[in-house]
Design a protein around this motif. Structure first.
Motif, PDB file in Angstrom:
ATOM      1  N   VAL A 111       0.852  -1.190   0.000  1.00  0.00           N
ATOM      2  CA  VAL A 111       0.000   0.000   0.000  1.00  0.00           C
ATOM      3  C   VAL A 111       0.885   1.235   0.000  1.00  0.00           C
ATOM      4  CG1 VAL A 111      -1.781   1.266   1.267  1.00  0.00           C
ATOM      5  CG2 VAL A 111      -1.774  -1.242   1.289  1.00  0.00           C
ATOM      6  N   VAL A 112       0.536   2.170  -0.864  1.00  0.00           N
ATOM      7  CA  VAL A 112       1.287   3.420  -0.930  1.00  0.00           C
ATOM      8  C   VAL A 112       0.668   4.387   0.080  1.00  0.00           C
ATOM      9  CG1 VAL A 112       2.077   5.248  -2.468  1.00  0.00           C
ATOM     10  CG2 VAL A 112       1.586   2.971  -3.387  1.00  0.00           C
ATOM     11  N   VAL A 113       1.428   4.797   1.106  1.00  0.00           N
ATOM     12  CA  VAL A 113       0.832   5.618   2.169  1.00  0.00           C
ATOM     13  C   VAL A 113       1.156   7.110   2.044  1.00  0.00           C
ATOM     14  CG1 VAL A 113       0.831   3.670   3.771  1.00  0.00           C
ATOM     15  CG2 VAL A 113       2.718   5.295   3.822  1.00  0.00           C
ATOM     16  N   PHE A 114       2.015   7.467   1.104  1.00  0.00           N
ATOM     17  CA  PHE A 114       2.364   8.891   0.945  1.00  0.00           C
ATOM     18  C   PHE A 114       1.138   9.802   0.852  1.00  0.00           C
ATOM     19  CE2 PHE A 114       5.952   6.484  -0.613  1.00  0.00           C
ATOM     20  CZ  PHE A 114       7.034   7.117  -0.014  1.00  0.00           C
ATOM     21  N   PRO A 115       0.096   9.398   0.144  1.00  0.00           N
ATOM     22  CA  PRO A 115      -1.065  10.295   0.007  1.00  0.00           C
ATOM     23  C   PRO A 115      -1.733  10.633   1.352  1.00  0.00           C
ATOM     24  CG  PRO A 115      -1.193   8.491  -1.574  1.00  0.00           C
ATOM     25  CD  PRO A 115      -0.058   8.178  -0.655  1.00  0.00           C
ATOM     26  N   PHE A 116      -1.419   9.877   2.399  1.00  0.00           N
ATOM     27  CA  PHE A 116      -2.076  10.158   3.684  1.00  0.00           C
ATOM     28  C   PHE A 116      -1.246  11.100   4.566  1.00  0.00           C
ATOM     29  CE2 PHE A 116      -3.268   5.521   2.867  1.00  0.00           C
ATOM     30  CZ  PHE A 116      -4.302   5.884   2.015  1.00  0.00           C
TER      31      PHE A 116
END
Ligand code: ARG
Length: 614
Positions: A43-48
């Motif tokens: 899961v890519v968490v950068f957007p959060f």
């Protein structure tokens, strides 16, 4: 059951619980975890970052903990460079494998109620099918199969270009030089025979042209029309077409024949029908060898006058322009120049014919999509056709797609035969089967079988080699077909994939009745290669969908290679029949059986059959 949605939901809930923020599934971006890392999905968490006001590493830790605690399917997580890698637990996989095993339609999507027409092959009836047609046919066939598996109703079609000056050349040549030879009385395949007379026409025409070049008339023409300082040789090279139209005896006769044909002269029509039927019979034999067929054929002889109505409409709407008799469309703004739709003598063109045929197909079938599998040298032709239909607002215009593919070459020096024609499809098919025979001899695995069985397997492997080698390349790329390489059991080849399947069948035969597959449910500690295989099986249904959307059979071929490779490795590293426990044995048999099923299903989308032994 869809693991992607499960994970998305898990992430949404975790973000809500940990940071008190609402996000939707579109904000959750996920990939299959890269090979070198532990885990199944990342899961890519950068957007959060904005929501959490923390560094990605910390966010990934927060979310990972929450997800493992709350989502039953996820058993573990780790964080690498701010990416959250999630591992799926054995229960989920066990359930998935059991469900897939009993689903006879695994990987086949239910009907989406939509229809698509796929046009492929579409040869001209003056020559046999060649190597380029093979790529075309394989692409068309596999796209049809993939679209079908993705839920479409598919209509497989062709346009047979069976009229025009080229066809008349082969007719004239036969009439002059064949002494009544037929495929029956000569034993030569019909398409090959007609092709031979076409080649003969070209040869005789060359001879005629050469001797004409010695005449006074020719010198006169040269002196009058040559460019400053142009040598005779260069001039005559460029003058060939004009010669055909102005002075050639053979040219005159061929043109007369075309006129007669267009005016329904009975003898000419008779000859045309006869020779066409020879060619079509020949084509059918080649299609049968390749294992392909069509639902509906369109013939240019029936459609070449059909564009008229559309052209009238185009003129009324000001989309097309008429100058004297010539009709054209100005596609200057699209960088395509002016495209002629009707020639200055009022006759139809390749473009007008395609306009009429598209309309006819729409009337016949009302398909929302029409895919044209045609070489990339015709890109601008189809841009023109599609643009006209779009501008006219035809209801089917947005569903038109040109699946343009690149040329196929053979290893250097072998591109063409001595006569200068490209290599025949039949010869090439025979060649890969011969390669396959040599390989089988060297392996020596088949000698216990009857001659017929051996031949069947050799043919099967040869065709798999040919098909896989061509389909594995992305359609847009130009490629070289290497018959020797294509049959290599160690390479990225059809036989390599078949070999994984054969290996599985042999294991299953040995295990038959000797294992209790129910025990597989008790097996929990998956090896990483077992997880890889489960993951690959799991991806299959979605892959079918995306391959259909992208018209990309190469993605299926590469998938087959990868799963076969994982299986070969798994087989090498772990014992199946002598597994460490009855549970492991049962699980591995179940897994192997499913891998076999998926391999067979996926390869059949490419038109490739799986042998039980090889
Ligand atoms: N017969 C043509 C050729 O060999 C290809 C036809 C492609 N299809 C079409 N609808 N124009 O070049």
């Amino acid at each position: 059951m869809n693991i992607i949605s499960v994970i998305q939901e898990g992430v949404i809930n975790a973000v809500k619980a940990v940071y008190g923020a609402d996000i939707d599934s579109k904000q959750v971006s996920m990939n299959v975890t890269r090979k070198e890392f532990e885990g199944d999905y990342t899961v890519v968490v950068f957007p959060f970052s904005k929501i959490a006001r923390k560094k990605p590493e910390a966010i990934a830790e927060d979310l990972g903990k929450h997800i493992v605690e709350h989502v039953a399917e996820i058993s573990d997580f780790n964080v690498i460079k701010g990416f959250l890698n999630l591992s799926i637990g054995s229960e989920f996989w066990s359930e998935f494998l059991n469900a897939a095993t009993v689903d006879p339609d695994f990987g086949i999507h239910p009907s989406n109620g939509k229809k698509v027409m796929v046009e492929f092959s579409s040869p001209n009836t003056n020559k046999p099918l060649h190597l380029g047609h093979i790529r075309n046919i394989l692409l068309g066939w596999s796209c049809s199969k993939i679209l079908q598996a993705a839920g479409y109703e598919v209509i497989k079609t062709q346009i047979v270009n069976n009229r025009g000056i080229a066809i008349c050349k082969s007719m004239l040549s036969w009439k002059k030089f064949a002494n009544g030879a037929t495929p029956e009385n000569s034993g030569i395949k019909g398409d090959r025979m007609v092709g031979d007379y076409y080649v003969m026409f070209t040869k005789k025409y060359e001879e005629e042209y050469l001797s004409w070049q010695q005449t006074e008339k020719a010198i006169e023409v040269y002196n009058e029309k040559k460019k400053e300082g142009q040598e005779k040789e260069a001039f005559f090279k460029g003058y060939k077409n004009d010669y055909f139209n102005e002075y050639s005896e053979l040219g005159k006769e061929a043109k007369e024949m075309l006129l007669k044909w267009e005016n329904n002269d009975p003898d000419t029509l008779e000859l045309w029908k006869t020779m066409n039927s020879w060619v079509l019979e020949g084509f059918d034999k080649t299609y049968a060898k390749l294992g392909v067929d069509f639902d509906k054929l369109y013939f240019e002889s029936d459609t070449y006058l059909l564009g008229k109505e559309i052209i009238e409409k185009g003129l009324e709407k000001g989309i097309l322009t008429k100058e004297d008799k010539r009709v054209f469309i100005d596609l200057e703004t699209k960088g395509l120049g002016r495209k002629t739709v009707i020639k200055s003598d009022g006759t139809s063109t390749y473009t007008s014919q395609d306009l009429g045929t598209a309309q006819l197909r729409w009337n016949d079938y009302g398909t929302e999509k029409m895919v044209y599998v045609v070489g990339d040298e015709q890109i601008s032709h189809f841009q023109g056709v599609f643009e006209i239909l779009k501008k006219l607002g035809e209801p089917y215009a947005d569903g038109l797609y040109h699946l343009a593919y690149g040329m196929v070459d053979l290893p250097t020096g072998r591109m063409k035969t001595r006569e200068g024609t490209v290599v025949d499809a039949d010869d090439l098919i025979a060649e890969v089967i011969e390669e396959s025979r040599q390989n089988a001899k060297e392996r020596g695995e088949l000698h216990e079988m009857s001659k017929e069985e051996q031949e069947e397997i050799i043919r099967n492997i040869g065709l798999a080699a040919l098909k896989f080698f061509i389909i594995k390349v992305h359609p847009k790329k130009r490629m070289t077909f290497n018959p020797k390489e294509s049959v290599d059991l160690q390479g990225q080849t059809g036989p390599y994939v078949q070999n994984a399947y054969v290996r599985i069948q042999s294991i299953l035969r040995k295990a038959a009745g000797k294992a209790d597959l129910e025990k597989s449910k008790l097996y929990k500690d998956y090896e990483s290669l077992e997880k890889d295989l489960l993951n690959q099986i799991y991806q299959y249904p979605a892959l079918v969908k995306s391959a259909a959307e992208d018209y990309d059979p190469s993605s299926i071929a590469n998938y087959c290679y990868n799963i076969a490779k994982t299986f070969h490795k798994f087989y090498h590293d772990h014992s199946i029949l002598k597994a460490e426990s009855e549970e492991a044995k049962a699980f591995r048999l179940k897994l192997a059986k499913m891998v076999g099923r998926v391999l067979k299903a996926a390869m059949s989308l490419l038109g490739i059959e799986m042998p039980e032994r090889m």
